[in-house]
Design an enzyme around this catalytic site. Structure first.
Site, PDB file in Angstrom:
ATOM      1  CB  SER A   1       5.912   8.073   3.285  1.00 21.66           C
ATOM      2  OG  SER A   1       4.519   8.066   3.372  1.00 21.66           O
TER       3      SER A   1
ATOM      4  CG  HIS B   1       4.052   7.365   8.218  1.00 21.65           C
ATOM      5  ND1 HIS B   1       4.336   6.189   7.579  1.00 21.65           N
ATOM      6  CD2 HIS B   1       4.058   8.332   7.260  1.00 21.65           C
ATOM      7  CE1 HIS B   1       4.501   6.427   6.289  1.00 21.65           C
ATOM      8  NE2 HIS B   1       4.356   7.722   6.075  1.00 21.65           N
TER       9      HIS B   1
END
Length: 703
Positions: A563, A678
């Site tokens: 991320s 994610h």
């Protein structure tokens, strides 16, 4: 993650890690961005490209003789029954969500407190997500449940298709273990929901097509009452389309005091709170202030900036309390009292509330501390430290809003998670569960050192290694960090790391670089927007320190991040290709000139800056990994991984970066899972596949 927060809201507003997708940049490719076509998730050409890239990578990594064992070990870790069944306390009972080989999508289950604390709890299944998914033809991924605060028998269950942040929300009855006929149902979307009372919800969502902020979140909040169609919900407040979001927050305490607010976020870190009962007047809190809950009719607020009120200064990092009744009468003149105030090496981490007490988890020099705070009748607070193990990471696990029971998790690099019961009324403390060791830590040790960054700042980092490791620069070492959004990186137990890396002679380093929250808001603020190079310099300094101490050498040094951490490792690949021989780049941001136009990227302008600001654009262009890839540079072969269902950062960054490396003739490995949101997968086996690929890559490059 979507679940119950301190304010009892189902929310899709998540730190980048750590939102209905916005425009994915489907404009016509320009001459300066030949790979912009890879931003179109619906394109058959993109799907073919992904399939071809996956096939090439799997051909390399899955044929490595170490891969099969890596996969078997990762699956064994993920599916092991010797995991901590983390509790949630609902109506005096313990609930837990659990996945194993028989329940790949998972079951939501419950038991009594006494039974839970027994060696072999007997569980009752509340909701079987596999059966639900099979019956409805959906790959449902559990995203949490939020229960009505008074009766606690009706819950809003959030389910995602394939792990994306967008969820479908349905009302569930804990007395019948079934969905409520004609109950509350909210169709798929990124939405924020709070129980106003047992029969009314406050909902922020896309009410009309396109009624979203530029970040892809709701800015219109309505009240929806039981028994009425969703389209009849009545607006109670709104923000602006240019905001990040506007969401409802309903604070409650154990005595059923309640305060309903709207949280308008002009930027990711700024808030304007307004009372739902009077949506025209904001509460006079500083912009960088976060609601943390309510106890004894006192609203708890953590400060991310200094705040001066009536001659009293409350430094950033302080937890303050406000009388809820006084706040409702006069929101323009709050009268805070300090609950927790940090010292120079301290940071506020988590706040947990029971009926009459507050538990504050903090860091001191990146080591966990816990303290119980008791409110006094005059507004003052008394404190009592909790005698938990030192040199460990503490996590708030569960608390009973209507009693004094709470649970804390204690762990470290070499100590498996242990669950401790804490009675916040008496201070009684007992270890009630621990996880058996998942790898042999005999002969391993942990050191904490400091590296000197480019501007002279001392940056702490941990190293896990064999005690008899020769300091001759030969240890295969993975260096990991995050460095953003005020998120702290603390020691934690990883059976994957232990089995697949440490047990095979590898070392692991965790860097507490600026941009994180390990030393409070100032540590985060030091690396915001055009100051972000400090985080990258900190990380490089730790890498050099590992080399200077002769723990490792560039040939044996790899880095990992996901991320925002994927942005970090992408930058380090382009800025310091000579320092690393392996670069793991997970679910990353990499095109910083277009990040605002991809998925939920526009929400992070407060962290990264905006291309609409000339100075910030110039800085983003200088550090953007996608733009900084150059011909003629010898880059170490990276492993870039992402998921098609990532509707937060988006897979577009990873695709374009890999494609540009290929066009430059540089080697790379790329893998894109079809599920997982994610993250690394939608279930244990999918995550294990990604884990096995990653460690096989590190072994090939560093061992």
């Amino acid at each position: 993650m979507v679940g119950r927060t301190a304010s009892g809201v189902i929310t899709a507003m998540v730190v980048l890690m750590v939102g209905v997708a916005t425009a994915c940049g489907r404009s016509t490719p320009t001459a300066t961005d030949e790979f912009q076509w890879l931003e179109d998730n619906d394109s058959p050409r993109v799907h073919q490209w992904v399939e071809a890239e996956n096939a090439k990578t799997l051909e390399v990594l899955q044929k490595d003789p170490r891969y099969a064992d890596n996969l078997a070990q990762a699956k064994d870790v993920g599916n092991s029954p010797d995991r901590l069944a983390e509790p949630t306390i609902i109506h005096g009972e313990i609930y837990n969500f659990w996945q194993d080989p028989d329940h790949k999508q998972g079951i939501w289950r419950k038991t009594s407190v006494a039974n839970y604390e027994s060696p072999q709890p007997q569980w009752t299944t509340v909701l079987d997500v596999d059966a639900l998914a099979s019956g409805e033809g959906k790959k449902w991924v559990w995203k949490g449940a939020d229960c009505a605060p008074v009766a606690e028998t009706r819950c809003l269950v959030a389910l995602s298709e394939g792990g994306e942040d967008a969820v479908t929300v349905r009302e569930f009855d804990l007395t019948t273990n079934g969905f409520v006929p004609d109950g509350f149902v909210l169709p798929r979307g990124k939405q924020d929901i709070a129980w106003l009372d047992d029969n009314s919800l406050l909902v922020g969502r896309e009410w009309q097509p396109g009624e979203l902020t530029s970040s892809g979140y709701a800015y219109v909040v309505k009240q929806w009452d039981r028994g009425r169609p969703l389209e009849t919900a009545v607006e109670v407040g709104r923000g602006e389309p240019s905001d990040v979001s506007t969401r409802p927050v309903v604070l409650t305490d154990g005595e059923n005091h309640r305060l309903a607010l709207l949280d308008r976020s002009p930027s990711f870190f700024e808030h304007e709170y307004r009372l739902v009962a009077d949506g025209t007047r904001p509460v006079a809190l500083p912009p960088k202030a976060d609601l943390q809950g309510m106890v004894a009719n006192r609203v708890l607020v953590s400060l991310q900036q200094d705040w001066s009120v009536d001659g009293t200064n409350f430094p950033a990092g302080t937890l303050v309390a406000l009388d809820a009744d006084a706040l409702a009468r006069d929101p323009a003149h709050p009268k805070p009292t300090a609950v927790y105030t940090p010292g120079p090496a301290d940071a506020l981490e988590q706040v947990m509330t029971t009926r009459d007490q507050v538990v504050v988890l903090s860091l001191h020099d990146v080591r966990g501390r816990a303290t119980i705070y008791h409110p006094g009748p005059d507004g003052s607070w008394t404190s009592a430290p909790v005698a938990l193990p030192d040199n460990a990471t503490l996590s708030a696990t569960a608390a009973d809003d209507h009693g004094s029971l709470s649970y804390l998790t204690v762990t470290s690099f070499l100590s498996p998670p242990a669950l401790w019961r804490l009675d916040t009324a008496t201070g009684a403390l007992a270890e009630v569960k621990n996880v058996p060791p998942q790898f042999d830590s005999t002969g391993l040790t942990v050191d904490q050192w400091k590296a000197t960054s480019a501007d002279g700042t001392q940056v702490p980092y941990f190293v896990v290694h064999r005690a008899d490791m020769p300091f001759d620069g030969t240890a295969p070492t993975i260096l990991h960090a995050y460095g953003g959004f005020g998120a702290s990186m603390t020691p934690s137990y990883s059976a994957d790391l232990g089995r697949l890396w440490l047990a095979r002679g590898g070392a692991f380093a965790l860097a507490n670089i600026r941009g994180g929250g390990e030393f409070g808001p100032s540590w985060h603020d030091a690396a915001l927007t055009t100051d972000r190079q400090r985080a990258f310099d900190d990380f490089a300094a730790v890498g050099r320190d590992l080399i200077d101490r002769k723990i490792t050498a560039p040939r044996h040094l790899g880095i990992s991040g996901a991320s925002n951490g994927g942005l970090l490792t992408g930058v380090e690949l382009t800025q310091h290709p000579e320092l690393w021989n392996a670069v793991d780049i997970g679910v990353p941001l990499l095109d910083m000139l277009r990040y605002q136009q991809i998925a939920a990227g526009a929400s992070w302008v407060g962290e990264y800056g905006s291309v609409d600001d000339p100075a910030q654009r110039a800085f983003l262009a200088r550090i953007s990994p996608y733009q900084q890839l150059k011909a003629g540079v010898r880059y170490p072969e990276p492993f870039i991984w992402t998921t098609t269902k990532d509707d937060r950062v988006g897979p577009q960054h990873a695709r374009k970066f890999a494609a540009k490396l290929g066009a430059l003739g540089d080697p790379y490995l790329y893998f894109e899972s079809s599920e997982g949101g994610h993250g690394s997968g939608a279930n244990i086996d999918e995550s294990a596949l990604t884990t096995a690929l990653r460690y096989t890559y590190f072994m090939r490059r560093l061992m």
